[in-house]
Write an enzyme that holds these catalytic residues in place. Structure first.
Site, PDB file in Angstrom:
ATOM      1  NE  ARG A 105      88.963 -12.899  27.133  1.00  0.00           N
ATOM      2  CZ  ARG A 105      88.421 -14.127  26.538  1.00  0.00           C
ATOM      3  NH1 ARG A 105      89.060 -15.216  26.523  1.00  0.00           N
ATOM      4  NH2 ARG A 105      87.023 -13.901  26.147  1.00  0.00           N
ATOM      5  CB  THR A 109      96.093 -10.970  21.645  1.00  0.00           C
ATOM      6  OG1 THR A 109      95.703 -10.412  22.815  1.00  0.00           O
ATOM      7  CG2 THR A 109      96.625  -9.766  20.656  1.00  0.00           C
ATOM      8  CG  ASP A 201      81.583 -13.054  37.293  1.00  0.00           C
ATOM      9  OD1 ASP A 201      81.824 -12.718  37.955  1.00  0.00           O
ATOM     10  OD2 ASP A 201      81.893 -12.963  35.832  1.00  0.00           O
ATOM     11  CG  ASP A 204      78.689 -10.589  37.639  1.00  0.00           C
ATOM     12  OD1 ASP A 204      79.226  -9.329  37.924  1.00  0.00           O
ATOM     13  OD2 ASP A 204      78.546 -11.159  36.504  1.00  0.00           O
TER      14      ASP A 204
HETATM   15  N1  URA Z   1      85.780 -16.594  36.573  1.00  0.00           N
HETATM   16  C1  URA Z   1      84.689 -16.658  37.278  1.00  0.00           C
HETATM   17  O1  URA Z   1      84.194 -15.752  38.119  1.00  0.00           O
HETATM   18  N2  URA Z   1      83.843 -17.776  37.256  1.00  0.00           N
HETATM   19  C2  URA Z   1      84.377 -19.019  36.537  1.00  0.00           C
HETATM   20  O2  URA Z   1      83.622 -19.742  36.463  1.00  0.00           O
HETATM   21  C3  URA Z   1      85.382 -18.885  35.814  1.00  0.00           C
HETATM   22  C4  URA Z   1      86.426 -17.515  35.931  1.00  0.00           C
END
Ligand code: URA
Length: 210
Positions: A105, A109, A201, A204
């Protein structure tokens, strides 16, 4: 299917997903459950694969039997979390060709920028499944599907574990021809773009990098 979105509400999927959401579930179990759920999602995603017939001999008689027709499907992972879905889908479709799309990302922008793209040949002739576990804002999914369409893909499906309503809306607007298969539609995105209640995440949690 409702508005192009199929929620795989099979009890085993929902049970496994609950364990994945639990913050105390360890990495190895999270990864294993993701593989198992992606098999169920792949079962649903491949429901309309084209069949032809071939001649075979059973121990008793000759017969014309159904067999998958056409080019091998393409499976496209959005790096890095998409890789957590690959093994489960490949368990069901072992001959699929596999491609990778890497996006980051741009902090100014806020738009996704491509840093890696390696796709199978002849995308115009392959049923293409794009995988990413979390459909959150939808920005990276939309960009990845833009890329596979640029390479000629026509029949595309998006497979994810969890979807936010915001991401679904973005995808349906940008790519109304691309059906979505998911295990659940959650409530909303939070201010950081995480799916709520979600599972945190996904990258992760599957790679143990939190
Ligand atoms: N990406 C992730 O890993 N978790 C989320 O909640 C949103 C995007």
């Amino acid at each position: 299917m409702d508005n192009g979105v199929t929620v795989v509400d099979h009890p085993l999927v929902q049970h496994k997903l609950t364990i994945m959401r639990d913050k105390n579930t360890p990495t190895a179990q999270f990864r294993q459950l993701l593989r198992e759920i992606s098999q169920f999602l792949a079962y649903e995603a491949t429901r309309d694969l084209a069949l032809g017939t071939c001649d075979i001999e059973t121990p008793l008689v000759s017969m014309q039997a159904p067999i998958l027709d056409g080019k091998k499907p393409a499976l496209i992972s959005i790096l890095r979390a998409g890789n957590g879905l690959l093994d489960g889908v490949l368990d069901l479709v072992p001959a699929a060709r596999v491609g990778f799309v890497g996006l980051y990302r741009d902090e100014e922008t806020l738009q996704p920028v491509q840093y890696y793209c390696k796709l199978p040949q002849n995308m115009d002739q392959r049923f293409t499944i794009v995988v990413d576990p979390m459909l959150a804002t939808g920005n990276s999914s939309v960009a990845a599907i833009d890329l596979v369409k640029d390479q000629g893909a026509k029949e595309i499906l998006f497979l994810c574990l969890l979807a936010a309503p915001e991401g679904i809306e973005r995808m349906r607007t940008a790519h109304p021809d691309v059906p979505i298969v998911t295990a659940a539609i959650d409530e909303k995105l939070n201010e950081l773009g995480y799916i709520m209640p979600g599972l945190g995440d996904a990258g992760d949690r599957m790679f143990g990098t939190a």
